[in-house]
Design a protein around this motif. Structure first.
Motif, mmCIF file in Angstrom:
data_model
loop_
_atom_site.group_PDB
_atom_site.id
_atom_site.type_symbol
_atom_site.label_atom_id
_atom_site.label_comp_id
_atom_site.label_asym_id
_atom_site.label_seq_id
_atom_site.Cartn_x
_atom_site.Cartn_y
_atom_site.Cartn_z
ATOM 1 N N ARG A 54 -4.604 -7.465 -5.735
ATOM 2 C CA ARG A 54 -4.556 -6.490 -6.830
ATOM 3 C C ARG A 54 -3.318 -6.796 -7.663
ATOM 4 O O ARG A 54 -2.213 -6.847 -7.122
ATOM 5 N N GLU A 93 -1.019 -5.369 -9.217
ATOM 6 C CA GLU A 93 -0.387 -4.056 -9.366
ATOM 7 C C GLU A 93 0.610 -4.078 -10.524
ATOM 8 O O GLU A 93 1.318 -5.068 -10.728
ATOM 9 N N LEU A 120 6.121 -5.104 1.415
ATOM 10 C CA LEU A 120 4.679 -5.065 1.697
ATOM 11 C C LEU A 120 4.046 -3.726 1.326
ATOM 12 O O LEU A 120 2.844 -3.553 1.452
ATOM 13 N N MET A 121 4.853 -2.777 0.902
ATOM 14 C CA MET A 121 4.318 -1.451 0.608
ATOM 15 C C MET A 121 3.325 -1.516 -0.556
ATOM 16 O O MET A 121 2.254 -0.954 -0.495
ATOM 17 N N ARG A 122 3.735 -2.173 -1.619
ATOM 18 C CA ARG A 122 2.833 -2.343 -2.762
ATOM 19 C C ARG A 122 2.867 -3.802 -3.186
ATOM 20 O O ARG A 122 3.643 -4.208 -4.042
ATOM 21 N N GLY A 123 2.035 -4.591 -2.515
ATOM 22 C CA GLY A 123 1.986 -6.014 -2.810
ATOM 23 C C GLY A 123 0.869 -6.324 -3.787
ATOM 24 O O GLY A 123 0.027 -5.474 -4.089
ATOM 25 N N PHE A 153 -2.270 -8.460 -0.131
ATOM 26 C CA PHE A 153 -1.927 -7.697 1.066
ATOM 27 C C PHE A 153 -3.107 -7.684 2.037
ATOM 28 O O PHE A 153 -4.225 -8.043 1.672
ATOM 29 N N MET A 157 -5.744 -5.828 4.372
ATOM 30 C CA MET A 157 -6.402 -4.530 4.523
ATOM 31 C C MET A 157 -7.541 -4.643 5.525
ATOM 32 O O MET A 157 -8.171 -5.696 5.646
ATOM 33 N N GLU A 193 0.912 6.345 1.903
ATOM 34 C CA GLU A 193 -0.513 6.319 2.256
ATOM 35 C C GLU A 193 -0.827 5.038 3.020
ATOM 36 O O GLU A 193 -0.751 3.951 2.470
ATOM 37 N N VAL A 194 -1.189 5.186 4.290
ATOM 38 C CA VAL A 194 -1.517 3.995 5.084
ATOM 39 C C VAL A 194 -3.030 3.814 5.262
ATOM 40 O O VAL A 194 -3.499 2.734 5.603
ATOM 41 N N GLY A 195 -3.784 4.880 5.057
ATOM 42 C CA GLY A 195 -5.226 4.768 5.179
ATOM 43 C C GLY A 195 -5.907 5.772 4.277
ATOM 44 O O GLY A 195 -5.284 6.735 3.812
ATOM 45 N N ASN A 196 -7.186 5.521 4.032
ATOM 46 C CA ASN A 196 -7.875 6.267 3.006
ATOM 47 C C ASN A 196 -9.360 6.243 3.332
ATOM 48 O O ASN A 196 -9.929 5.163 3.488
ATOM 49 N N GLY A 208 -4.403 0.007 5.305
ATOM 50 C CA GLY A 208 -3.480 -1.055 4.905
ATOM 51 C C GLY A 208 -2.730 -1.592 6.113
ATOM 52 O O GLY A 208 -1.829 -0.944 6.629
ATOM 53 N N ARG A 224 0.798 -2.636 4.983
ATOM 54 C CA ARG A 224 1.574 -1.442 4.651
ATOM 55 C C ARG A 224 1.924 -0.642 5.911
ATOM 56 O O ARG A 224 2.983 -0.021 5.992
HETATM 57 P P1 ATP Z 1 -2.465 3.439 -3.640
HETATM 58 O O1 ATP Z 1 -2.722 4.830 -4.139
HETATM 59 O O2 ATP Z 1 -1.263 3.345 -2.752
HETATM 60 O O3 ATP Z 1 -2.492 2.420 -4.725
HETATM 61 P P2 ATP Z 1 -5.218 2.991 -3.132
HETATM 62 O O4 ATP Z 1 -5.801 4.338 -3.273
HETATM 63 O O5 ATP Z 1 -5.330 2.048 -4.263
HETATM 64 O O6 ATP Z 1 -3.686 3.092 -2.671
HETATM 65 P P3 ATP Z 1 -7.261 1.958 -1.331
HETATM 66 O O7 ATP Z 1 -7.946 1.229 -2.422
HETATM 67 O O8 ATP Z 1 -7.937 3.108 -0.735
HETATM 68 O O9 ATP Z 1 -5.772 2.340 -1.782
HETATM 69 O O10 ATP Z 1 -6.852 0.921 -0.194
HETATM 70 C C1 ATP Z 1 -6.841 1.236 1.190
HETATM 71 C C2 ATP Z 1 -5.464 1.055 1.786
HETATM 72 O O11 ATP Z 1 -4.911 -0.213 1.445
HETATM 73 C C3 ATP Z 1 -4.423 2.055 1.295
HETATM 74 O O12 ATP Z 1 -4.508 3.247 2.019
HETATM 75 C C4 ATP Z 1 -3.132 1.319 1.552
HETATM 76 O O13 ATP Z 1 -2.731 1.502 2.897
HETATM 77 C C5 ATP Z 1 -3.501 -0.121 1.334
HETATM 78 N N1 ATP Z 1 -3.071 -0.597 0.009
HETATM 79 C C6 ATP Z 1 -3.596 -0.295 -1.194
HETATM 80 N N2 ATP Z 1 -2.974 -0.941 -2.181
HETATM 81 C C7 ATP Z 1 -2.001 -1.688 -1.579
HETATM 82 C C8 ATP Z 1 -1.000 -2.596 -2.054
HETATM 83 N N3 ATP Z 1 -0.891 -2.877 -3.358
HETATM 84 N N4 ATP Z 1 -0.174 -3.186 -1.145
HETATM 85 C C9 ATP Z 1 -0.298 -2.920 0.177
HETATM 86 N N5 ATP Z 1 -1.209 -2.077 0.683
HETATM 87 C C10 ATP Z 1 -2.063 -1.467 -0.179
#
Ligand code: ATP
Ligand code: MG
Length: 412
Positions: free
Chosen positions: A140, A142, A149-152, A155, A157, A258-261, A295, A298
């Motif tokens: 992505r 971003e 690694l929090m917002r790579g 990454f 998944m 947010e670690v999972g969704n 993630g 993450r």
């Molecule tokens: P965020 O709101 O943090 O951008 P997202 O809603 O885009 O997350 P999802 O598309 O649901 O996230 O992705 C599932 C999981 O992947 C997230 O819960 C997160 O743990 C992880 N994740 C999402 N974007 C990233 C990123 N850019 N870098 C690392 N981990 C990510």
């Protein structure tokens, strides 16, 4: 494992762009190394933790009836045109062309590919339900890659997709996955809160996020001081001190990572991509989907954030890169080396052991050991001649001079 053979470059100073504690520590402990903005190599220590997290994820998902597969990261535009997301996704989608000028993207997520896979197979209720997942690198672009690694931009998944014949079955899977996620994060040593959220980009009915409470989190969670109720403040609008909508308690705020969704997708993709099955009543109906992201990279970051001080990591037992760190203060000739190797071999029968065999001052060894954060530490000093070593359990703080049999028993 000998530390001299391990590529674990510890650093005195964190890189300048590292803003948060976990990013500083992960860079300093030699867990990750940046290659470009938001793009990292996982070095051996970091990769061992990733593999441990992945093992926990696989165990919890496999035992709940889902199966692992692996889909391509490189995805053709046609599929994304079918879902309408080639146009809708925007600049976060990494787009490229092949040599024949055909459009592709690097998968930020896999609803399109999995829906195309399943529609070619699950044409009847007899082949349903299905729960399929993969652990894969996602891409992505971003807007603000940050915090390591929090917002790579690249990454790891775990993404899982369920396909059901009706909403009750989707609901059942949704609850199963909620349980699986709860178990996964607990086993990883992470305290999480389940937070209800809106469905954002992906679209659908209901969604929950798994949040690790942390000051460096990008989301604000409104949670109840009495019951388990929690929501993403952005969507619920609940303020500090408001009455809890579900009990007599009051609302507090905290930051979360947010670690999972998990999402109930419904028929968004099955309708746009023509994924239909023939039901028991003979009617053609769209597959009812759920999607569940976690993630992996993450989660590693969040674990370091939650289990560390400013200068050292302290791994939860379940994901630590090694169980035991053996640190000889000084090597004294061949016989001494052999005796130490024999001890390491003995411990390795049931534990992952890292031996600091480097020719370094003891101060350097201890500093690096603190940084790297292995929970059990065995220091080999003067008393080794009498068959004794200094053992520290860094998780409990207990420290003692013990003989080798007692040590081996302790580490059983
Ligand atoms: P965020 O709101 O943090 O951008 P997202 O809603 O885009 O997350 P999802 O598309 O649901 O996230 O992705 C599932 C999981 O992947 C997230 O819960 C997160 O743990 C992880 N994740 C999402 N974007 C990233 C990123 N850019 N870098 C690392 N981990 C990510
Ligand atoms: Mg996002």
């Amino acid at each position: 494992m000998k530390q001299t053979l391990l590529y674990a470059p510890t650093l005195k100073e964190a890189p300048k762009d590292a803003e948060v504690k976990s990013h500083k520590l992960m860079a300093r402990a030699g867990l990750i190394k940046q290659t470009a903005s938001g793009i990292y190599s996982y070095l051996p220590l970091g990769w061992r933790v990733i593999r441990n997290i992945e093992t926990i994820v696989r165990e919890e998902l496999d035992k709940r009836g889902s199966s692992e597969l692996l889909m391509p990261a490189l995805q053709p535009r046609d599929l994304w045109d079918e879902s309408g997301r080639w146009a809708a996704y925007g600049p976060e989608l990494m787009r490229l062309k092949d040599r024949k000028e055909r459009d592709f993207c690097l998968g930020p997520t896999h609803e399109e590919v999995i829906t195309a896979l399943v529609r070619d197979y699950a044409d009847s209720y007899k082949k349903l339900p299905l729960a399929l997942y993969q652990i894969q690198t996602k891409f992505r672009d971003e807007m603000r890659p940050r915090f390591g690694l929090m917002r790579g931009r690249e990454f790891i998944m775990k993404d899982l997709y369920t396909f059901s014949v009706n909403h009750d079955d989707l609901e059942a899977w949704y609850q199963v996955m909620k349980e699986a996620y709860t178990a996964i994060f607990k086993r990883c040593g992470l305290e999480t809160k389940i937070v209800s959220s809106d469905t954002g980009q992906i679209g659908g009915d209901e969604a929950d996020e798994f949040m690790v409470m942390s000051e460096v989190g990008e989301d604000t969670i409104a949670y109840c001081d009495t019951c388990d109720a929690a929501s993403n403040q952005e969507f619920s609008g609940l303020e500090i001190g408001d009455p809890c909508p579900e009990c007599d308690g009051f609302i507090k705020h905290a930051k979360g990572i947010e670690v999972g969704n998990i999402f109930k997708l419904g028929t968004k993709y099955s309708e746009s991509m023509q994924a239909y099955f023939t039901d028991r009543d003979g009617k053609r109906k769209p597959l009812i989907m759920g999607c569940y992201g976690l993630g992996i990279s993450r989660t590693l970051m969040a674990a370091v954030e939650q289990h560390s001080s400013e200068s050292s990591i302290l791994w939860p037992k379940s994901i630590t890169p090694f169980d035991v760190h053996v640190i000889p203060i000084k090597y004294k000739g061949e016989a001494h080396v052999e005796k130490i190797d024999a001890l390491v071999q003995r411990l390795e029968s049931n534990k992952a052991v890292l031996l600091d065999d480097r020719d370094e001052r003891v101060g350097v060894k201890f500093k690096d050991a603190d940084l790297i954060g292995i929970p059990h530490r065995v220091v080999i000093g003067r008393d080794f001649e009498d068959g004794k070593v200094e053992y520290t359990n860094r998780l409990t703080g207990e420290k003692s001079l013990i003989d080798l049999d007692t040590l081996a028993e302790l580490l059983q």
